[in-house]
Write a protein that holds these residues in place. Sequence first.
Motif, PDB file in Angstrom:
ATOM      1  N   GLU A  27       6.864  -2.578   5.510  1.00 33.11           N
ATOM      2  CA  GLU A  27       5.727  -2.702   6.421  1.00 33.11           C
ATOM      3  C   GLU A  27       4.925  -1.411   6.441  1.00 33.11           C
ATOM      4  O   GLU A  27       3.704  -1.425   6.442  1.00 33.11           O
ATOM      5  N   ARG A  28       5.602  -0.280   6.440  1.00 32.39           N
ATOM      6  CA  ARG A  28       4.898   1.011   6.397  1.00 32.39           C
ATOM      7  C   ARG A  28       4.129   1.162   5.091  1.00 32.39           C
ATOM      8  O   ARG A  28       2.999   1.651   5.091  1.00 32.39           O
ATOM      9  N   ILE A  29       4.728   0.733   3.982  1.00 35.24           N
ATOM     10  CA  ILE A  29       4.021   0.751   2.698  1.00 35.24           C
ATOM     11  C   ILE A  29       2.767  -0.111   2.787  1.00 35.24           C
ATOM     12  O   ILE A  29       1.696   0.290   2.312  1.00 35.24           O
ATOM     13  N   ASN A  30       2.871  -1.273   3.405  1.00 31.62           N
ATOM     14  CA  ASN A  30       1.697  -2.138   3.562  1.00 31.62           C
ATOM     15  C   ASN A  30       0.602  -1.454   4.370  1.00 31.62           C
ATOM     16  O   ASN A  30      -0.587  -1.553   4.051  1.00 31.62           O
ATOM     17  N   GLU A  31       0.993  -0.743   5.423  1.00 32.71           N
ATOM     18  CA  GLU A  31       0.021  -0.002   6.234  1.00 32.71           C
ATOM     19  C   GLU A  31      -0.649   1.084   5.391  1.00 32.71           C
ATOM     20  O   GLU A  31      -1.870   1.272   5.468  1.00 32.71           O
ATOM     21  N   ILE A  32       0.138   1.806   4.622  1.00 34.54           N
ATOM     22  CA  ILE A  32      -0.401   2.859   3.760  1.00 34.54           C
ATOM     23  C   ILE A  32      -1.357   2.257   2.739  1.00 34.54           C
ATOM     24  O   ILE A  32      -2.451   2.787   2.504  1.00 34.54           O
ATOM     25  N   ASP A  33      -0.971   1.130   2.141  1.00 35.49           N
ATOM     26  CA  ASP A  33      -1.840   0.463   1.166  1.00 35.49           C
ATOM     27  C   ASP A  33      -3.179   0.069   1.795  1.00 35.49           C
ATOM     28  O   ASP A  33      -4.230   0.254   1.189  1.00 35.49           O
ATOM     29  N   ARG A  34      -3.132  -0.459   3.018  1.00 34.54           N
ATOM     30  CA  ARG A  34      -4.391  -0.825   3.696  1.00 34.54           C
ATOM     31  C   ARG A  34      -5.270   0.412   3.895  1.00 34.54           C
ATOM     32  O   ARG A  34      -6.488   0.363   3.700  1.00 34.54           O
ATOM     33  N   SER A  35      -4.654   1.522   4.278  1.00 38.01           N
ATOM     34  CA  SER A  35      -5.413   2.769   4.461  1.00 38.01           C
ATOM     35  C   SER A  35      -6.002   3.250   3.137  1.00 38.01           C
ATOM     36  O   SER A  35      -7.157   3.682   3.088  1.00 38.01           O
ATOM     37  N   ILE A  37      -6.795   1.489   0.520  1.00 40.49           N
ATOM     38  CA  ILE A  37      -7.900   0.595   0.136  1.00 40.49           C
ATOM     39  C   ILE A  37      -9.153   0.927   0.937  1.00 40.49           C
ATOM     40  O   ILE A  37     -10.257   1.031   0.391  1.00 40.49           O
ATOM     41  N   GLU A  38      -8.991   1.121   2.239  1.00 39.71           N
ATOM     42  CA  GLU A  38     -10.135   1.458   3.096  1.00 39.71           C
ATOM     43  C   GLU A  38     -10.758   2.789   2.670  1.00 39.71           C
ATOM     44  O   GLU A  38     -11.985   2.904   2.534  1.00 39.71           O
ATOM     45  N   LEU A  39      -9.933   3.792   2.438  1.00 38.92           N
ATOM     46  CA  LEU A  39     -10.436   5.099   2.022  1.00 38.92           C
ATOM     47  C   LEU A  39     -11.057   5.044   0.629  1.00 38.92           C
ATOM     48  O   LEU A  39     -12.064   5.709   0.366  1.00 38.92           O
ATOM     49  N   TRP A  40     -10.471   4.274  -0.272  1.00 40.35           N
ATOM     50  CA  TRP A  40     -11.014   4.101  -1.626  1.00 40.35           C
ATOM     51  C   TRP A  40     -12.440   3.553  -1.533  1.00 40.35           C
ATOM     52  O   TRP A  40     -13.354   4.086  -2.172  1.00 40.35           O
ATOM     53  N   ARG A  41     -12.626   2.506  -0.732  1.00 34.28           N
ATOM     54  CA  ARG A  41     -13.960   1.897  -0.585  1.00 34.28           C
ATOM     55  C   ARG A  41     -14.952   2.871   0.042  1.00 34.28           C
ATOM     56  O   ARG A  41     -16.105   2.955  -0.389  1.00 34.28           O
ATOM     57  N   GLU A  42     -14.511   3.603   1.055  1.00 34.53           N
ATOM     58  CA  GLU A  42     -15.394   4.573   1.707  1.00 34.53           C
ATOM     59  C   GLU A  42     -15.788   5.671   0.724  1.00 34.53           C
ATOM     60  O   GLU A  42     -16.950   6.066   0.643  1.00 34.53           O
ATOM     61  N   ARG A  43     -14.820   6.166  -0.043  1.00 34.90           N
ATOM     62  CA  ARG A  43     -15.099   7.230  -1.005  1.00 34.90           C
ATOM     63  C   ARG A  43     -16.071   6.756  -2.069  1.00 34.90           C
ATOM     64  O   ARG A  43     -17.003   7.481  -2.437  1.00 34.90           O
ATOM     65  N   ALA A  44     -15.864   5.557  -2.588  1.00 32.79           N
ATOM     66  CA  ALA A  44     -16.748   5.022  -3.625  1.00 32.79           C
ATOM     67  C   ALA A  44     -18.174   4.872  -3.088  1.00 32.79           C
ATOM     68  O   ALA A  44     -19.139   5.224  -3.774  1.00 32.79           O
ATOM     69  N   ALA A  45     -18.307   4.378  -1.872  1.00 32.85           N
ATOM     70  CA  ALA A  45     -19.637   4.209  -1.285  1.00 32.85           C
ATOM     71  C   ALA A  45     -20.336   5.555  -1.100  1.00 32.85           C
ATOM     72  O   ALA A  45     -21.536   5.687  -1.399  1.00 32.85           O
ATOM     73  N   LEU A  46     -19.610   6.551  -0.614  1.00 31.00           N
ATOM     74  CA  LEU A  46     -20.197   7.883  -0.443  1.00 31.00           C
ATOM     75  C   LEU A  46     -20.616   8.474  -1.782  1.00 31.00           C
ATOM     76  O   LEU A  46     -21.713   9.043  -1.904  1.00 31.00           O
ATOM     77  N   SER A  47     -19.775   8.335  -2.767  1.00 32.00           N
ATOM     78  CA  SER A  47     -20.084   8.859  -4.089  1.00 32.00           C
ATOM     79  C   SER A  47     -21.332   8.189  -4.667  1.00 32.00           C
ATOM     80  O   SER A  47     -22.195   8.849  -5.247  1.00 32.00           O
ATOM     81  N   GLN A  48     -21.430   6.890  -4.498  1.00 35.00           N
ATOM     82  CA  GLN A  48     -22.609   6.165  -4.981  1.00 35.00           C
ATOM     83  C   GLN A  48     -23.877   6.615  -4.264  1.00 35.00           C
ATOM     84  O   GLN A  48     -24.933   6.765  -4.885  1.00 35.00           O
ATOM     85  N   ARG A  49     -23.771   6.848  -2.964  1.00 34.72           N
ATOM     86  CA  ARG A  49     -24.932   7.330  -2.207  1.00 34.72           C
ATOM     87  C   ARG A  49     -25.347   8.724  -2.667  1.00 34.72           C
ATOM     88  O   ARG A  49     -26.543   9.012  -2.801  1.00 34.72           O
TER      89      ARG A  49
END
Length: 97
Positions: A27-35, A37-49
């Motif tokens: 369950e902790r691994i699942n929580e880390i994975d969700r984080s 994924i969220e950070l990956w998307r945020e980073r990609a969006a910032l980089s694109q901007r």
Amino acid sequence: MGDRTAGVAPIGAGPTPADAAIAEMRERINEIDRSIIELWRERAALSQRIGALRMAAGGTRLVLSREGQILRRFRDALGRDGLQLGLLLLRAGRGPL
């Protein structure tokens, strides 16, 4: 050679303490994975901007010195796998070359 059945419950014996610990860790691994994924998307969006702003100001699409810094940071922290992760992060932010 060690006992391969250590910690394994006989069939029908029900959950063991190890089962509960494994479920909790998963369950902790699942929580880390969700984080991640969220950070990956945020980073990609910032980089694109950043890339769009840089190009709109007449700059280049890529800043190789910045990419080198990122790759070194990941390699230094995580070794060879870190280098691969850094390359994936850069690609997510700028797309394939």
